[in-house]
Design an enzyme around this catalytic site. Structure first.
Site, PDB file in Angstrom:
ATOM      1  N   MET A  10       0.630  -1.276  -0.056  1.00  0.00           N
ATOM      2  CA  MET A  10      -0.009  -0.064  -0.131  1.00  0.00           C
ATOM      3  C   MET A  10       0.824   1.364  -0.053  1.00  0.00           C
ATOM      4  SD  MET A  10      -3.493  -0.844   2.178  1.00  0.00           S
ATOM      5  CE  MET A  10      -2.727  -0.781   3.650  1.00  0.00           C
ATOM      6  N   GLY A  11       2.187   1.058  -0.538  1.00  0.00           N
ATOM      7  CA  GLY A  11       2.982   2.384  -0.600  1.00  0.00           C
ATOM      8  C   GLY A  11       3.516   2.765   0.753  1.00  0.00           C
ATOM      9  N   HIS A  16       9.212   1.312   2.962  1.00  0.00           N
ATOM     10  CA  HIS A  16      10.319   1.096   3.902  1.00  0.00           C
ATOM     11  C   HIS A  16      11.402  -0.013   3.750  1.00  0.00           C
ATOM     12  CE1 HIS A  16       8.169  -2.148   5.963  1.00  0.00           C
ATOM     13  NE2 HIS A  16       7.058  -1.111   6.342  1.00  0.00           N
ATOM     14  N   GLY A  59      11.650  -2.971   4.903  1.00  0.00           N
ATOM     15  CA  GLY A  59      10.770  -4.365   4.922  1.00  0.00           C
ATOM     16  C   GLY A  59      10.233  -4.513   3.546  1.00  0.00           C
ATOM     17  N   HIS A  60       9.630  -3.499   2.765  1.00  0.00           N
ATOM     18  CA  HIS A  60       9.148  -3.900   1.699  1.00  0.00           C
ATOM     19  C   HIS A  60      10.189  -4.111   0.645  1.00  0.00           C
ATOM     20  CE1 HIS A  60       5.864  -1.020   3.056  1.00  0.00           C
ATOM     21  NE2 HIS A  60       5.240  -2.125   2.751  1.00  0.00           N
ATOM     22  N   GLN A 118     -10.104  -2.495   3.023  1.00  0.00           N
ATOM     23  CA  GLN A 118      -9.616  -3.043   4.211  1.00  0.00           C
ATOM     24  C   GLN A 118      -9.552  -2.261   5.407  1.00  0.00           C
ATOM     25  OE1 GLN A 118      -5.900  -3.895   1.946  1.00  0.00           O
ATOM     26  NE2 GLN A 118      -4.731  -3.840   4.061  1.00  0.00           N
ATOM     27  N   GLY A 128       5.307 -10.078   3.969  1.00  0.00           N
ATOM     28  CA  GLY A 128       6.048 -10.011   5.047  1.00  0.00           C
ATOM     29  C   GLY A 128       5.672 -10.677   6.390  1.00  0.00           C
ATOM     30  N   GLN A 129       6.331 -11.258   7.051  1.00  0.00           N
ATOM     31  CA  GLN A 129       5.985 -11.928   8.415  1.00  0.00           C
ATOM     32  C   GLN A 129       5.216 -10.925   9.485  1.00  0.00           C
ATOM     33  OE1 GLN A 129       8.761 -14.284  10.641  1.00  0.00           O
ATOM     34  NE2 GLN A 129       7.542 -13.785  12.329  1.00  0.00           N
ATOM     35  N   GLN A 163      -2.280 -12.072   8.110  1.00  0.00           N
ATOM     36  CA  GLN A 163      -2.532 -11.652   6.564  1.00  0.00           C
ATOM     37  C   GLN A 163      -2.020 -12.797   5.777  1.00  0.00           C
ATOM     38  OE1 GLN A 163      -2.824  -7.791   4.457  1.00  0.00           O
ATOM     39  NE2 GLN A 163      -0.697  -8.139   4.183  1.00  0.00           N
TER      40      GLN A 163
HETATM   41  O1  PAF Z   1       0.078  -5.607   3.585  1.00  0.00           O
HETATM   42  C1  PAF Z   1      -0.657  -4.806   2.724  1.00  0.00           C
HETATM   43  O2  PAF Z   1       0.146  -3.724   2.549  1.00  0.00           O
HETATM   44  C2  PAF Z   1      -1.878  -5.045   2.233  1.00  0.00           C
HETATM   45  O3  PAF Z   1      -2.937  -5.368   3.244  1.00  0.00           O
HETATM   46  C3  PAF Z   1      -2.060  -5.591   0.900  1.00  0.00           C
HETATM   47  C4  PAF Z   1      -1.559  -7.230   0.917  1.00  0.00           C
HETATM   48  C5  PAF Z   1      -1.235  -5.027  -0.170  1.00  0.00           C
HETATM   49  C6  PAF Z   1      -3.369  -5.848   0.408  1.00  0.00           C
HETATM   50  O4  PAF Z   1      -3.949  -4.382   0.396  1.00  0.00           O
END
Ligand code: PAF
Length: 282
Positions: free
Chosen positions: A30-31, A34, A36-37, A61, A149-150, A155
């Protein structure tokens, strides 16, 4: 890096990639990116031929409107970071592209008990929202492999279940949590913490470590009570602190189990909701 806003053109391009027999790694986000991504991008690059990242702040969500409105955004910086990390494709759809009408937001997925425990209990509808967007993204991208990511452990399990339900042949890698030097789990929401709060927030990880070190000699419920009152004294509002089986998140009262276990916590520090987790027995 090629940036796509429209799924139509992305699909055409990915069709060409797939005809060449190349594998596609996908990192949904979701942008407000950091390290982690970026570690997920790096894992994808090591394991697949082409890496695609999506940035879409999924309104469906968020069970709290304020949280959605305050969700951090830094798109120009995100693009720079992805370029530097060697991401091949960025998909950045508008809301209209993902949800052309209201009816397209409300599909229900039978993900079982995991929907309403832990995060699901405190954020009703959250995981249905995640499933709605992830299903659409997976159908557009049709990746070979997904990198998650853990930190968002529940999720990860929800998305695994979704992939099973949809009968898709997509591999999933759950990548380790990256932490700030003080121990705080990296998260886009950390941007909403001031310097002092960041230091305090690291106590969540310390708490999980303390409990892990004292299990199995000490009783989990006693450790949990002591930890919650300590955190509350330090200004946290705790949503949950639980010990669970790591394969299905069945909540346990003690660690006398041969299963792999995980500790999970969610707490507010002032306005900001933080989550973290720690494997107890792998
Ligand atoms: O973890 C996230 O950033 C969001 O929940 C995801 C998996 C991109 C779904 O919108």
């Amino acid at each position: 890096m090629i940036v796509f806003k429209h799924s139509k053109y992305l699909r055409l391009y990915l069709g060409y990639i797939k005809r060449k027999g190349l594998s596609i790694g996908f990192v949904p986000t979701m942008g407000a990116l950091h390290e982690g991504h970026l570690s997920l991008i790096s894992q994808s690059r090591k394991n697949t031929d082409i890496t695609i990242c999506s940035i879409f702040v999924n309104p469906v969500q968020f069970n709290n409107k304020d949280d959605f409105q305050k969700y951090p955004s830094s798109i120009e910086n995100d693009i720079l970071l992805l370029e530097e990390a060697g991401c091949d494709i960025l998909f950045m759809p508008e809301e209209q592209e993902i949800y052309p009408d209201d009816a397209s937001k409300v599909k229900h997925f039978d993900i079982g008990l995991i929907e309403n425990i832990l995060e699901g209990k405190f954020r009703p509808g959250h995981f249905q929202g995640v499933c709605n967007v992830v299903e659409k993204l997976l159908k557009i991208i049709e990746p070979s492999h997904l990198f998650l990511g853990q930190k968002d452990y529940q999720q990860c399990l929800v998305i695994s279940r979704l992939i099973q339900l949809l009968n898709l042949n997509i591999g999933i890698s759950i990548c380790p949590i990256l932490r700030e030097p003080v121990g705080l789990a990296m998260s886009s929401r950390n941007r909403r913490l001031n310097e002092n709060e960041r230091k305090n927030a690291a106590i969540l990880y310390e708490t999980l470590n303390n409990i892990r070190n004292k299990l199995p000699e000490e009783n989990f419920l006693k450790l949990k009570q002591a930890a919650i009152s300590d955190l509350e004294n330090k200004g946290f509002k705790i949503d949950y602190l639980e010990l669970a089986k790591s394969d299905d998140l069945e909540i346990l009262e003690n660690s006398n189990s041969n299963n792999s276990l995980i500790l999970l916590i969610a707490a507010f520090l002032n306005e900001v909701r933080l989550i973290d987790n720690l494997m107890v027995k792998d």
